[in-house]
Scaffold this active site. Structure first.
Site, PDB file in Angstrom:
ATOM      1  N   GLU A   1      -0.815   1.117  -5.435  1.00 39.01           N
ATOM      2  CA  GLU A   1      -0.609  -0.073  -4.616  1.00 39.01           C
ATOM      3  C   GLU A   1      -0.672  -1.350  -5.455  1.00 39.01           C
ATOM      4  O   GLU A   1      -1.753  -1.779  -5.846  1.00 39.01           O
ATOM      5  CB  GLU A   1      -1.719  -0.143  -3.557  1.00 39.01           C
ATOM      6  CG  GLU A   1      -1.967   1.165  -2.836  1.00 39.01           C
ATOM      7  CD  GLU A   1      -3.355   1.238  -2.166  1.00 39.01           C
ATOM      8  OE1 GLU A   1      -3.894   0.183  -1.783  1.00 39.01           O
ATOM      9  OE2 GLU A   1      -3.889   2.349  -2.029  1.00 39.01           O
TER      10      GLU A   1
ATOM     11  N   HIS B   1       0.843  -1.204   0.000  1.00 41.60           N
ATOM     12  CA  HIS B   1       0.000   0.000   0.000  1.00 41.60           C
ATOM     13  C   HIS B   1       0.881   1.258   0.000  1.00 41.60           C
ATOM     14  O   HIS B   1       0.981   1.972   1.000  1.00 41.60           O
ATOM     15  CB  HIS B   1      -0.882  -0.057   1.249  1.00 41.60           C
ATOM     16  CG  HIS B   1      -2.042   0.869   1.269  1.00 41.60           C
ATOM     17  ND1 HIS B   1      -1.939   2.217   1.000  1.00 41.60           N
ATOM     18  CD2 HIS B   1      -3.344   0.645   1.535  1.00 41.60           C
ATOM     19  CE1 HIS B   1      -3.133   2.762   1.118  1.00 41.60           C
ATOM     20  NE2 HIS B   1      -4.002   1.836   1.432  1.00 41.60           N
TER      21      HIS B   1
END
Ligand SMILES: O=P(O)(O)OC[C@H]1O[C@H](O)[C@H](O)[C@@H](O)[C@@H]1O
Length: 282
Positions: free
Chosen positions: A254, A150
């Site tokens: 991500e 992320h």
């Protein structure tokens, strides 16, 4: 060996990596969480919120949280799984690389009854950051997983930032009941909240900072999908560990295995995926 030190501000353990050329990265043992990647000229590439809370089991807001064994709401666990909330063990290190390992504890196994061993390897090179996730099913039954790195990128100004490489790619609109839509634009730009899971994307994408004249090149393997996220005004105001105006300074891109379907891991089998980040002058 890279040394495990204590972070002055938080008291948490971290490892500082350094390449021979002077590229550095900082990895917290809590969450195997990369919080800094600096170029050979000392410039920070990642974003970490000034409001980030360094208090386990809370995940640090910014850097590169590891979402595992679940991305988002794709499964029975709470958002993004528990790796980012867990204490890892440092199992290997060199001046420019570190490997951190996680096996679920009893409490986690009650929620996710699938024994596994996860390693996160982080390595710096000449203006390069590489990160590899490897998961092995150590149990006797197959299980499904989703995951993401992320990554929060720092940018000079959200109106001068874009993500390249997604034209013609289908995505699930997380703000549109996960409806499947197609990206028509040559670039993804930001003028409101964006939360999309791009499916089966090209392996090379870029976060372009037009104001700074630089792009971060993201090359991914084993992660079919890519999530693009900016919380914008309202969501930013609703997050306790994120400044009201900080949405102007960050973009999340991500690498993920999420919308394309979970990975099924057979007993004894391993799954591995990685991202390599490098820089390109415009
Ligand atoms: O607040 P968090 O649990 O860290 O999640 C932050 C964000 O992560 C991803 O980008 C999701 O697509 C978003 O829907 C979510 O808001």
């Amino acid at each position: 060996m890279a040394e495990v030190t204590t972070d002055q501000n938080s008291g948490l353990r971290k490892v500082v990596l350094k390449s021979p050329e002077g590229t550095t990265a900082e990895v917290f043992v809590h969450g195997a969480h990369v919080t800094s990647w600096k170029t050979t000229t000392g410039e920070e590439v990642l974003f970490v919120s000034k409001q980030a809370v360094y208090k386990p089991p809370k995940a640090i807001r910014g850097g590169i949280p590891v979402c595992f064994p679940q991305f988002g709401g794709f499964g029975p666990l709470s958002q993004h799984g528990f790796a980012r909330n867990s204490e890892f063990a440092v199992t290997d290190s060199a001046p420019e690389s570190v490997t951190l390992s996680l096996t679920p504890n009893e409490e986690q196994l009650k929620l996710f009854p699938h024994p596994f061993a996860l390693t996160v390897q982080v390595q710096v090179g000449n203006d390069i950051l590489e990160q590899t996730l490897t998961a092995t099913n150590t149990g006797s039954e197959a299980f499904e997983l989703t995951a993401a790195l992320h990554t929060y990128f720092g940018i000079s100004s959200i109106d001068k930032a874009r993500v390249d490489g997604l034209q013609g790619v289908d995505y699930l609109g997380s703000l549109a009941d996960k409806r499947r839509l197609t990206e028509n634009g040559a670039y993804v730009r930001f003028s409101g909240e964006v939360d999309r899971i791009y499916l089966a994307t090209p392996s090379r994408l870029e976060v372009v900072d037009e104001a700074r004249g630089r792009a971060v090149v993201v090359e991914k393997e084993g992660f079919p999908d890519a999530v693009v996220w900016n919380p914008w005004v309202e969501k930013a105001a609703g997050m306790g560990d994120f400044g009201d105006d900080e949405y102007k300074e960050m973009v999340c891109l991500e690498p993920a295995v999420a919308g394309s379907g979970p990975v099924t891991l057979q007993p004894g089998a391993s799954w591995s995926a990685k991202q390599k980040l490098s820089l390109r002058e415009l």
